[in-house]
Scaffold this active site. Structure first.
Site, PDB file in Angstrom:
ATOM      1  N   HIS A 184      -8.669  -3.734   3.989  1.00 38.86           N
ATOM      2  CA  HIS A 184      -8.626  -5.204   3.884  1.00 38.86           C
ATOM      3  C   HIS A 184      -7.530  -5.774   4.877  1.00 38.86           C
ATOM      4  CE1 HIS A 184      -5.789  -4.581   0.888  1.00 38.86           C
ATOM      5  NE2 HIS A 184      -6.093  -5.545   0.216  1.00 38.86           N
TER       6      HIS A 184
ATOM      7  N   SER B  56      -2.624   4.649   5.683  1.00 41.58           N
ATOM      8  CA  SER B  56      -1.912   5.579   6.713  1.00 41.58           C
ATOM      9  C   SER B  56      -3.029   6.207   7.669  1.00 41.58           C
ATOM     10  CB  SER B  56      -1.147   6.609   6.220  1.00 41.58           C
ATOM     11  OG  SER B  56      -1.952   7.793   5.571  1.00 41.58           O
TER      12      SER B  56
ATOM     13  N   ALA C  70       0.816  -1.221   0.041  1.00 35.95           N
ATOM     14  CA  ALA C  70      -0.062  -0.113   0.071  1.00 35.95           C
ATOM     15  C   ALA C  70       1.044   1.283   0.146  1.00 35.95           C
ATOM     16  CB  ALA C  70      -1.042  -0.117   1.210  1.00 35.95           C
ATOM     17  N   THR C  71       0.332   2.573  -0.272  1.00 38.94           N
ATOM     18  CA  THR C  71       1.094   3.726  -0.487  1.00 38.94           C
ATOM     19  C   THR C  71       0.203   4.750   0.249  1.00 38.94           C
ATOM     20  OG1 THR C  71      -0.005   4.200  -2.508  1.00 38.94           O
ATOM     21  CG2 THR C  71       2.234   3.146  -2.568  1.00 38.94           C
ATOM     22  N   ILE C  72       0.607   5.762   0.736  1.00 36.75           N
ATOM     23  CA  ILE C  72       0.064   7.167   1.207  1.00 36.75           C
ATOM     24  C   ILE C  72       0.042   7.861  -0.202  1.00 36.75           C
ATOM     25  CG2 ILE C  72       2.031   7.909   2.501  1.00 36.75           C
ATOM     26  CD1 ILE C  72       0.202   9.769   3.862  1.00 36.75           C
ATOM     27  N   SER C  73      -1.115   8.175  -0.787  1.00 34.89           N
ATOM     28  CA  SER C  73      -0.919   9.280  -1.897  1.00 34.89           C
ATOM     29  C   SER C  73      -0.231  10.454  -1.763  1.00 34.89           C
ATOM     30  CB  SER C  73      -2.368   9.292  -2.480  1.00 34.89           C
ATOM     31  OG  SER C  73      -3.014   8.107  -2.785  1.00 34.89           O
TER      32      SER C  73
ATOM     33  N   THR D 237      -7.875  -5.052  -4.190  1.00 32.81           N
ATOM     34  CA  THR D 237      -7.809  -6.618  -4.244  1.00 32.81           C
ATOM     35  C   THR D 237      -8.252  -7.348  -2.959  1.00 32.81           C
ATOM     36  OG1 THR D 237      -5.675  -6.695  -4.019  1.00 32.81           O
ATOM     37  CG2 THR D 237      -6.208  -6.480  -6.364  1.00 32.81           C
TER      38      THR D 237
ATOM     39  N   GLY E   5     -13.331  -3.767   0.745  1.00 31.72           N
ATOM     40  CA  GLY E   5     -13.799  -2.451   0.113  1.00 31.72           C
ATOM     41  C   GLY E   5     -14.704  -2.490  -1.143  1.00 31.72           C
TER      42      GLY E   5
END
Length: 270
Positions: free
Chosen positions: A128, A106, A59-62, A266, A162
């Site tokens: 998720h 985050s 995952a990332t923080i945008s 996903t 989600g």
């Protein structure tokens, strides 16, 4: 929207001021919300750089400019509306705001959204991956303001798929008025009353969906808006931001905005 070198700063205030100066943030209420949330509590390194960062688990923080655009796009459905004489805000009079942040990661955007919905609103961050749900909670607890949001029930982090949205139970007696429904009109239909108690005024999706999932559209209140990146499905790995609006009569309008690059929405890793 590749303006990272113009927007980045050395402090949270610098970052937000640069986003404002470059018109990535255009509304004063949005600017104030971003100023209240220190990105250093949520980004693992270089928090004031206008770029996405990995936070683990794929995952990332945008990038901040993407968060800013998402908030400004959803803004009419985030701000509480006090009465019918307030023409600048779309919504139903007296109805507490309910916001779903899918792929909360985050927890940064979840916190910004909570600064906008008012004292009776609720923002639910949905992940998720349990470890990311816990990360969001830990990050928010780093500030007194974040701890207060968690303790009050105005922000809640949950684990779920989600793509299926989320149904959040109404607050109990220990949280009177928080995220509940306005007193229903006696003439309201059963469907309208159900919409008052549940559903979401705004849905933000922070990962790219394979399609515009019908269940998410169904869970939008009337009126309501969703901000969602969607894969183009043409085999070229293209993604685009879409908005999905539902008007007060339940009519749905979908609009394709611009190309982006998000991690996919996903199943949780095995």
């Amino acid at each position: 929207m590749n303006m990272a070198w113009h927007n980045s700063g050395t402090t949270n205030a610098d970052l937000v001021e640069n986003l404002w100066r470059n018109k990535l943030i255009t509304q004063p209420v949005v600017k104030n919300a971003f100023l209240k949330v220190d990105r250093a509590h949520y980004a693992p390194s270089q928090p004031y750089e206008d770029s996405p960062q990995p936070i683990g688990h794929g995952a990332t923080i945008s990038a901040p400019h993407m968060h800013a655009h998402a908030v400004e796009t959803l803004l009419p459905f985030l701000l509480p509306k006090v009465n019918d004489d307030d023409p600048g805000v779309i919504g139903q009079p007296g109805r507490p705001r309910r916001v779903l942040d899918i792929g909360s990661g985050s927890g940064y955007l979840t916190h910004v959204l909570a600064e906008l919905v008012g004292e009776t609103g609720v923002v639910v961050g949905l992940e998720h991956i349990p470890a990311l749900k816990e990360l969001g909670e830990r990050n928010m607890a780093k500030s007194p303001e974040g701890r207060a949001l968690l303790d009050s029930g105005r922000v809640r982090f949950r684990v779920g798929d989600g793509r299926k949205g989320w149904s959040e139970p109404s607050p109990g007696e220990s949280q009177p008025g928080v995220g509940g429904a306005a007193a229903p009109d006696a003439a309201a239909s059963e469907g309208e009353k159900k919409d008052e108690a549940g559903g979401w005024d705004a849905i933000h999706v922070g990962a790219a969906a394979a399609t515009l999932h019908d269940e998410l559209v169904r869970q939008l209140r009337s009126p309501g808006r969703m901000f969602i990146p969607v894969e183009a499905g043409n085999g070229w790995e293209e993604q685009y931001i879409w908005t999905v609006d539902k008007d007060e009569h339940g009519n749905v309008t979908k609009k394709k905005l611009y190309g982006v690059r998000y991690v996919p929405l996903t199943d949780a890793p095995k």
